[in-house]
Design a protein around this motif. Sequence first.
Motif, short mmCIF file in Angstrom:
data_model
loop_
_atom_site.label_atom_id
_atom_site.label_comp_id
_atom_site.label_asym_id
_atom_site.label_seq_id
_atom_site.Cartn_x
_atom_site.Cartn_y
_atom_site.Cartn_z
N LEU A 14 0.83 -1.21 0.00
CA LEU A 14 0.00 0.00 0.00
C LEU A 14 0.87 1.26 0.00
CD1 LEU A 14 -2.82 1.23 0.16
CD2 LEU A 14 -2.68 1.04 2.66
N VAL A 15 1.94 1.25 0.80
CA VAL A 15 2.82 2.42 0.84
C VAL A 15 3.47 2.66 -0.51
CG1 VAL A 15 4.94 3.36 1.86
CG2 VAL A 15 3.25 2.25 3.32
N LEU A 16 3.93 1.59 -1.14
CA LEU A 16 4.54 1.74 -2.45
C LEU A 16 3.53 2.19 -3.50
CD1 LEU A 16 6.97 -1.31 -2.67
CD2 LEU A 16 7.58 1.10 -2.52
N SER A 17 2.28 1.70 -3.36
CA SER A 17 1.25 2.10 -4.31
C SER A 17 0.92 3.57 -4.20
CB SER A 17 -0.03 1.27 -4.08
OG SER A 17 0.21 -0.10 -4.26
N VAL A 18 0.85 4.06 -2.96
CA VAL A 18 0.42 5.44 -2.73
C VAL A 18 1.56 6.43 -2.97
CG1 VAL A 18 -0.45 7.05 -0.98
CG2 VAL A 18 -1.38 4.74 -1.13
N THR A 19 2.76 6.08 -2.51
CA THR A 19 3.86 7.05 -2.55
C THR A 19 4.97 6.68 -3.53
OG1 THR A 19 5.18 5.97 -0.81
CG2 THR A 19 3.43 7.48 -0.11
N GLY A 20 5.13 5.40 -3.84
CA GLY A 20 6.25 4.97 -4.68
C GLY A 20 7.60 5.17 -4.02
N SER A 21 7.62 5.31 -2.69
CA SER A 21 8.84 5.70 -1.99
C SER A 21 9.19 4.68 -0.92
CB SER A 21 8.66 7.08 -1.34
OG SER A 21 9.71 7.37 -0.46
N ALA A 22 10.39 4.09 -1.03
CA ALA A 22 10.88 3.22 0.04
C ALA A 22 11.24 4.02 1.28
CB ALA A 22 12.10 2.44 -0.45
N VAL A 69 -9.22 -0.48 10.34
CA VAL A 69 -9.04 0.93 9.97
C VAL A 69 -8.30 1.05 8.65
CG1 VAL A 69 -7.83 3.06 10.62
CG2 VAL A 69 -9.17 1.83 12.32
N LEU A 70 -7.36 0.15 8.39
CA LEU A 70 -6.61 0.19 7.13
C LEU A 70 -7.51 -0.04 5.92
CD1 LEU A 70 -3.32 -1.69 8.10
CD2 LEU A 70 -3.56 0.73 7.53
N LEU A 71 -8.68 -0.63 6.14
CA LEU A 71 -9.62 -0.83 5.04
C LEU A 71 -10.33 0.46 4.66
CD1 LEU A 71 -11.25 -4.16 6.28
CD2 LEU A 71 -9.60 -3.91 4.43
N ALA A 72 -10.21 1.49 5.51
CA ALA A 72 -10.97 2.72 5.29
C ALA A 72 -10.39 3.60 4.19
CB ALA A 72 -11.06 3.52 6.59
N GLY A 73 -9.13 3.44 3.85
CA GLY A 73 -8.55 4.29 2.82
C GLY A 73 -7.05 4.10 2.73
N THR A 76 -1.79 8.63 3.38
CA THR A 76 -0.48 8.46 4.01
C THR A 76 -0.56 8.71 5.50
OG1 THR A 76 0.57 9.21 1.97
CG2 THR A 76 1.93 9.17 3.95
N TRP A 77 -1.32 9.73 5.90
CA TRP A 77 -1.43 10.05 7.33
C TRP A 77 -2.18 8.96 8.07
CZ3 TRP A 77 1.84 13.26 9.16
CH2 TRP A 77 2.32 14.31 8.37
N LEU A 78 -3.14 8.31 7.43
CA LEU A 78 -3.83 7.19 8.06
C LEU A 78 -2.86 6.03 8.29
CD1 LEU A 78 -6.51 5.84 8.97
CD2 LEU A 78 -6.78 5.04 6.62
N ILE A 79 -2.03 5.77 7.30
CA ILE A 79 -1.03 4.70 7.45
C ILE A 79 -0.07 5.04 8.58
CG2 ILE A 79 0.88 3.52 6.30
CD1 ILE A 79 -0.61 4.01 3.64
N THR A 139 -6.03 -9.58 -5.30
CA THR A 139 -7.11 -8.84 -4.63
C THR A 139 -6.70 -7.45 -4.18
OG1 THR A 139 -6.53 -9.70 -2.44
CG2 THR A 139 -8.02 -11.03 -3.79
N GLY A 140 -5.39 -7.17 -4.14
CA GLY A 140 -4.93 -5.93 -3.55
C GLY A 140 -4.73 -6.09 -2.05
N PRO A 141 -4.21 -5.09 -1.37
CA PRO A 141 -3.86 -5.23 0.05
C PRO A 141 -5.06 -5.30 0.98
CG PRO A 141 -3.48 -2.98 -0.69
CD PRO A 141 -3.81 -3.78 -1.91
N SER A 142 -6.22 -4.83 0.56
CA SER A 142 -7.38 -4.80 1.46
C SER A 142 -7.74 -6.18 1.97
CB SER A 142 -8.58 -4.17 0.75
OG SER A 142 -8.34 -2.82 0.44
N ALA A 143 -7.65 -7.19 1.11
CA ALA A 143 -7.98 -8.55 1.54
C ALA A 143 -7.04 -9.03 2.63
CB ALA A 143 -7.92 -9.50 0.33
N LEU A 144 -5.77 -8.63 2.56
CA LEU A 144 -4.81 -9.04 3.57
C LEU A 144 -5.14 -8.40 4.91
CD1 LEU A 144 -3.41 -9.82 0.88
CD2 LEU A 144 -1.25 -9.18 1.93
#
Length: 237
Positions: A14-22, A69-73, A76-79, A139-144
């Motif tokens: 999810l972090v890589l998907s949203v930011t592309g940043s390690a 909560v991670l399923l909500a969106g 970055t700030w939520l993460i 499925t994407g990260p939501s299923a996990l």
Amino acid sequence: MGGTWMQVLGLNWLVLSVTGSAATMGVVVMLQSLPVLLLGSWGGALADRLPAKPMLIAFQVLRALLAVVLLAGDSTWLIYAVALLSGVVGSFEGPVLGRFGSALVPKESLGSALALGSVLSSAGRIGGMALGGILVGITGPSALFAINAVSYLAVIGALSLMRTAEMRYLPTAAPADRGVAAGLRYVRSQPVVLIVLALSFVLGSLGRNYQVSMAAMVSGPLPAAPRRTASSPRSSP
């Protein structure tokens, strides 16, 4: 344990998907670890004062809620918030779990129990990461996150069924010897403990940063990182 590592992989994805940043992933890992460094001593003091079973059940409920909560969106700030709160829970859960686990088996079997626990932890890491790696691409990260949240129901059920009256009694230190200051004085007086802590610090700092380094490899020399789309714009930390 397997569900926890599935969530770790899903969060990395999810972090890589949203930011592309390690580097952002490094911030997430730091937020998970920093509370343990700052609050772990207080967690140990609390473990000496309160009954372990209800505390562990409460911690599992909190972890399940954080997974939901991670399923909500994918903000970055939520993460960041979930990572920080997970670290706070872990700083108190770890010492309580250690004390509770020591009471589950006879003293003469404690070494074997610790070895078995280490084997199961490694198996959960391998199996959870392997299964998560398959599912996240489908499925994407939501299923996990959802699987991890549901898995805590089994842990809560198992804890609820445990008969604490049949567990081994662990004596508690006197009130003056079970505070944070008393613990630090004890560590300072034991050179062997200081050496073990120093080795753990070096290994944790240099040898266990694979969670970030592997992400950097995926998004760098191995072009397999999830691509950002118009629905997942790059977010600034």
